[in-house]
Design a protein around this motif. Structure first.
Motif, mmCIF file in Angstrom:
data_model
loop_
_atom_site.group_PDB
_atom_site.id
_atom_site.type_symbol
_atom_site.label_atom_id
_atom_site.label_comp_id
_atom_site.label_asym_id
_atom_site.label_seq_id
_atom_site.Cartn_x
_atom_site.Cartn_y
_atom_site.Cartn_z
ATOM 1 N N ASN A 74 0.864 -1.182 0.000
ATOM 2 C CA ASN A 74 0.000 0.000 0.000
ATOM 3 C C ASN A 74 0.902 1.235 0.000
ATOM 4 O OD1 ASN A 74 -1.984 1.935 0.481
ATOM 5 N ND2 ASN A 74 -2.118 1.498 2.659
ATOM 6 N N PRO A 75 0.862 2.089 -1.033
ATOM 7 C CA PRO A 75 -0.277 2.365 -1.907
ATOM 8 C C PRO A 75 -0.187 1.818 -3.325
ATOM 9 C CG PRO A 75 1.241 4.198 -2.019
ATOM 10 C CD PRO A 75 1.867 3.179 -1.096
ATOM 11 N N THR A 76 0.776 0.976 -3.644
ATOM 12 C CA THR A 76 1.001 0.630 -5.044
ATOM 13 C C THR A 76 0.325 -0.657 -5.491
ATOM 14 O OG1 THR A 76 3.086 -0.363 -4.315
ATOM 15 C CG2 THR A 76 3.185 1.885 -5.187
ATOM 16 N N SER A 94 -2.174 -4.444 -9.688
ATOM 17 C CA SER A 94 -2.612 -4.435 -8.293
ATOM 18 C C SER A 94 -3.230 -5.761 -7.902
ATOM 19 C CB SER A 94 -3.639 -3.321 -8.061
ATOM 20 O OG SER A 94 -4.141 -3.358 -6.740
ATOM 21 N N PHE A 117 -3.033 2.212 -8.209
ATOM 22 C CA PHE A 117 -2.126 3.361 -8.158
ATOM 23 C C PHE A 117 -1.899 3.859 -9.571
ATOM 24 C CE2 PHE A 117 1.877 5.643 -7.980
ATOM 25 C CZ PHE A 117 1.694 6.431 -6.848
ATOM 26 N N THR A 148 0.699 14.235 -9.758
ATOM 27 C CA THR A 148 -0.285 14.056 -8.693
ATOM 28 C C THR A 148 -1.355 15.142 -8.724
ATOM 29 O OG1 THR A 148 1.382 13.003 -7.297
ATOM 30 C CG2 THR A 148 -0.601 13.816 -6.200
ATOM 31 N N ARG A 151 -3.662 7.298 -5.543
ATOM 32 C CA ARG A 151 -4.291 6.000 -5.294
ATOM 33 C C ARG A 151 -5.791 6.162 -5.235
ATOM 34 N NH1 ARG A 151 -3.676 4.028 0.603
ATOM 35 N NH2 ARG A 151 -5.600 5.241 0.717
#
Length: 349
Positions: free
Chosen positions: A158-160, A297, A303, A308, A332
């Motif tokens: 997390n977060p990927t 995932s 992600f 961003t 995410r």
């Protein structure tokens, strides 16, 4: 209140309400929550537990540990339960860390690892990820020093969302000294489809320094109740139980946990997880066909690498609440209901 002001207030109160512009509620896909309320058997168990709220819960959490042990096929003596897996990962740091010792964790990953080590006074090493968003196990092993006492693994990360398979974990564990506790955080394990969900449980019999953490926040939709558990060697589980805050798992949370591991509760969770996995695959497939970059995932989130701020602006335009990760170079977004995921696709396509 003056007479003049009172007159103005009275006039305002008597004026018919004009219809306000209705703004739809945001689509909450920022916290990796399940989109459904707790299942009926869990709600029934929690409702019944309310009637006993004037009594203290079981200090030893015996019934909860037995339910978990039966579901996983392990002895309850190997189980520790607390109010969320976050409490347990902090507890493990307190058990083995002090100033002068060392801990290792992946980055970007769950922020609580660094927090737990820092609060325990340990020195830390953050290890970068592989390009696919999974942990770099060779780099993690290389970061272990003579003073290292604990290593946190996040799998899927997390977060990927990247996953290290059970054989990769086994190879890593063989390289770790027995004096180092390896904490395998599997908060999203139920969403894994690349291998059987229970594949990692066999590692517990091979490595006495391994502790597996799981939570009911995700697969069972109990993020607001706070219930998580650790499974490891009896000595580690007992140490966690002895050092846990008394009555930290309240009676309502314990009832929810036991119901979650009942046959009916487990079946509903499995069905809901399957729905999320199918939606995850649909979103990934659609993004791939459109050429939109997304990391592979094995979790209930995706992600999106990229700028961003630009990604967050596109989500906001569709009313989607996502989570920015500027240090990781992207954002995410949680997989939700089909209509919610359609809004995500509208933001990205």
């Amino acid at each position: 209140m003056s007479l003049a002001f009172r007159g103005v207030v009275d006039e305002m109160l008597q004026t018919p309400n004009r219809p306000a512009r209705q703004t739809p509620p945001p689509i909450r896909l920022s916290q990796n929550e399940m989109p459904w309320a707790p299942s009926a058997p869990i709600v029934a168990a929690m409702t019944a537990a309310i009637g006993m709220a004037h009594r203290y819960p079981d200090y030893h959490r015996a019934a909860a540990r037995e339910a978990i042990g039966a579901a996983l096929g392990v002895d309850p003596d190997r189980v520790a339960v607390d109010n969320g897996s976050g409490s347990l990962l902090h507890g493990l740091a307190r058990l083995v860390c002090e100033p002068g010792v060392h801990g290792v964790f992946p980055s970007p990953s769950f922020e609580a690892y660094n927090a737990a080590l820092s609060l325990a006074g340990a020195d830390t090493t953050a290890v970068g990820l592989a390009e696919d968003g999974a942990m770099d196990m060779a780099a993690m092993a290389a970061a272990i020093a003579p003073e290292t006492r604990i290593v946190y693994l996040c799998n899927p990360n997390n977060p990927t969302g990247g996953l290290i398979g059970v054989e990769g974990l086994r190879d890593f564990l063989r390289r770790v000294p027995a004096s180092v506790i390896v904490v395998l955080d599997e908060a999203y394990r139920e969403f894994v489809t690349d291998e059987p969900v229970d594949a990692t449980a066999a590692l517990l019999d091979e490595f006495d320094n391994l502790v597996i953490l799981r939570t009911l926040s995700k697969s069972h939709g109990l993020a607001g109740v706070r219930a998580g558990y650790a499974v490891g060697a009896p000595r580690i589980a007992e140490a966690l139980r002895r050092t846990s805050v008394g009555f930290a798992l309240n009676g309502i949370a314990e009832a929810a946990l036991i119901a979650a591991f009942s046959p009916e509760g487990a079946a509903i969770a499995e069905e809901r997880v399957s729905t999320i996995v199918a939606e995850r695959d649909r979103v990934v497939r659609t993004l791939g066909e459109a050429g939109v970059p997304v990391l592979p995932s094995q979790s209930n989130f995706l992600f999106l690498p990229g700028d961003t701020a630009a990604l967050m602006a596109r989500f906001e335009a569709q009313g989607v609440l996502a989570r920015p990760f500027p240090n990781a170079g992207g954002a995410r977004v949680t997989i939700g209901l089909p209509a919610e995921n359609d809004a995500v696709l509208a933001a990205l396509l």
